[in-house]
Design a protein around this motif. Structure first.
Motif, mmCIF file in Angstrom:
data_model
loop_
_atom_site.group_PDB
_atom_site.id
_atom_site.type_symbol
_atom_site.label_atom_id
_atom_site.label_comp_id
_atom_site.label_asym_id
_atom_site.label_seq_id
_atom_site.Cartn_x
_atom_site.Cartn_y
_atom_site.Cartn_z
ATOM 1 N N GLN A 57 0.839 -1.203 0.000
ATOM 2 C CA GLN A 57 0.000 0.000 0.000
ATOM 3 C C GLN A 57 0.873 1.251 0.000
ATOM 4 O O GLN A 57 0.592 2.213 -0.717
ATOM 5 C CB GLN A 57 -0.939 -0.004 1.217
ATOM 6 C CG GLN A 57 -1.905 1.146 1.239
ATOM 7 C CD GLN A 57 -2.871 1.108 0.066
ATOM 8 O OE1 GLN A 57 -3.357 0.047 -0.298
ATOM 9 N NE2 GLN A 57 -3.127 2.251 -0.527
ATOM 10 N N VAL A 58 1.918 1.246 0.781
ATOM 11 C CA VAL A 58 2.846 2.383 0.799
ATOM 12 C C VAL A 58 3.477 2.564 -0.571
ATOM 13 O O VAL A 58 3.585 3.689 -1.078
ATOM 14 C CB VAL A 58 3.931 2.183 1.888
ATOM 15 C CG1 VAL A 58 5.042 3.207 1.760
ATOM 16 C CG2 VAL A 58 3.305 2.243 3.273
ATOM 17 N N LEU A 59 3.858 1.486 -1.205
ATOM 18 C CA LEU A 59 4.457 1.548 -2.536
ATOM 19 C C LEU A 59 3.463 2.102 -3.550
ATOM 20 O O LEU A 59 3.822 2.916 -4.398
ATOM 21 C CB LEU A 59 4.940 0.157 -2.954
ATOM 22 C CG LEU A 59 5.669 0.053 -4.291
ATOM 23 C CD1 LEU A 59 6.939 0.895 -4.271
ATOM 24 C CD2 LEU A 59 6.004 -1.388 -4.590
ATOM 25 N N GLU A 60 2.215 1.673 -3.456
ATOM 26 C CA GLU A 60 1.185 2.200 -4.355
ATOM 27 C C GLU A 60 0.968 3.683 -4.135
ATOM 28 O O GLU A 60 0.811 4.449 -5.084
ATOM 29 C CB GLU A 60 -0.136 1.458 -4.143
ATOM 30 C CG GLU A 60 -0.146 0.083 -4.715
ATOM 31 C CD GLU A 60 -1.444 -0.646 -4.400
ATOM 32 O OE1 GLU A 60 -2.418 0.015 -3.973
ATOM 33 O OE2 GLU A 60 -1.467 -1.858 -4.579
ATOM 34 N N ASP A 61 0.951 4.088 -2.868
ATOM 35 C CA ASP A 61 0.753 5.499 -2.562
ATOM 36 C C ASP A 61 1.890 6.341 -3.127
ATOM 37 O O ASP A 61 1.669 7.449 -3.622
ATOM 38 C CB ASP A 61 0.640 5.722 -1.057
ATOM 39 C CG ASP A 61 -0.624 5.116 -0.475
ATOM 40 O OD1 ASP A 61 -1.552 4.790 -1.250
ATOM 41 O OD2 ASP A 61 -0.671 4.953 0.770
ATOM 42 N N VAL A 62 3.092 5.832 -3.091
ATOM 43 C CA VAL A 62 4.253 6.562 -3.607
ATOM 44 C C VAL A 62 4.231 6.591 -5.129
ATOM 45 O O VAL A 62 4.495 7.621 -5.752
ATOM 46 C CB VAL A 62 5.563 5.931 -3.086
ATOM 47 C CG1 VAL A 62 6.772 6.501 -3.796
ATOM 48 C CG2 VAL A 62 5.678 6.141 -1.593
ATOM 49 N N SER A 63 3.909 5.483 -5.752
ATOM 50 C CA SER A 63 3.952 5.419 -7.213
ATOM 51 C C SER A 63 2.678 5.949 -7.853
ATOM 52 O O SER A 63 2.677 6.256 -9.037
ATOM 53 C CB SER A 63 4.202 3.978 -7.676
ATOM 54 O OG SER A 63 3.098 3.167 -7.343
ATOM 55 N N GLY A 64 1.587 6.024 -7.106
ATOM 56 C CA GLY A 64 0.346 6.564 -7.637
ATOM 57 C C GLY A 64 -0.457 5.582 -8.453
ATOM 58 O O GLY A 64 -1.429 5.963 -9.095
#
Length: 180
Positions: free
Chosen positions: A141-148
Motif C-alpha cells: 500500500q505504501v508503494l502504491e501510494d508513492v507510485s500513484g
C-alpha cells in the motif's frame, strides 16, 4: 505411577545418586522459605537445590569476598559448579528414564504429546506467516501510494501460507539492468 517415581520423594534414594543434603552450614545460608533437611533423607531434587545453594553461597560468601588467594576462590567455585552440573545431569537422567518408561507403557500418550507439540508449532508458524502477510500488504500500500498506481482487488493474494509470496513476487516490476 507413584511407585515409579522412586528417588524423587523423601526417604527414597535413586540408584547411583550421591547423598549431598544436610542442613545448610554457616558458610552455606539457606534461602528464604527453604526448610532444613534431615540427614539421610535427601532426594535428587533436594540435592539439586543444595548444590545450587552451595554455588550461590560460594559466590557471595565473605570468605571469598575477603579472600586474597584468587586461585583458591576459583577452585572452590569451580567445584561447586561442577557438583551442581553433576546433580543436574542425574536429575535429567531420572526424567529421561521416566519418559522412556512412559513411552513403553503408554505409547499413545507420547503420540498425543507429539501431536500437540506439532499443532502448536503449526499455529505459531501460521501466526508468523499472517504477521508477515499483513506487513507485506502494508508496504504494498505504501508503494502504491508513492507510485500513484491503484491496485485492483484481484491483486490481493489468496489466503494460504505460501500463496501470498508467489503473488507478491509476480506483482513486482523487473529489476532495471545496469549499464555496463
Amino acid at each position: 505411577m507413584a511407585s515409579s517415581m522412586n528417588g524423587m520423594f523423601p526417604g527414597q534414594q535413586p540408584p547411583g545418586a550421591h547423598s549431598v543434603g544436610g542442613p545448610p552450614g554457616p558458610a552455606q545460608p539457606g534461602f528464604p522459605g527453604s526448610a532444613p533437611r534431615a540427614q539421610g533423607t535427601s532426594t535428587l531434587v533436594d540435592e539439586l537445590e543444595a548444590s545450587f545453594e552451595a554455588c550461590f553461597s560460594s559466590l557471595v560468601s565473605q570468605d571469598y569476598v575477603n579472600g586474597t588467594d584468587q586461585e583458591e576462590i576459583r577452585t572452590g567455585v569451580d567445584q561447586c559448579i561442577q557438583k551442581f552440573l553433576d546433580v543436574a545431569r542425574q536429575t535429567e537422567c531420572f526424567f529421561l528414564q521416566k519418559r522412556l518408561q512412559l513411552s513403553v507403557q503408554k505409547p499413545e500418550q507420547v503420540l498425543k504429546e507429539d501431536l500437540s507439540d506439532l499443532r502448536n508449532e503449526l499455529q505459531r508458524k501460521e501466526a508468523l506467516v499472517q504477521k508477515h502477510l499483513s506487513k507485506l500488504q502494508h508496504w504494498q500500500q505504501v508503494l502504491e501510494d508513492v507510485s500513484g498506481q491503484p491496485r485492483k482487488a484481484t491483486d490481493l493474494p489468496p489466503p494460504g501460507p505460501l500463496a501470498f509470496l508467489e503473488q507478491a513476487s509476480a506483482s513486482l516490476p523487473p529489476a532495471p539492468l545496469k549499464p555496463s
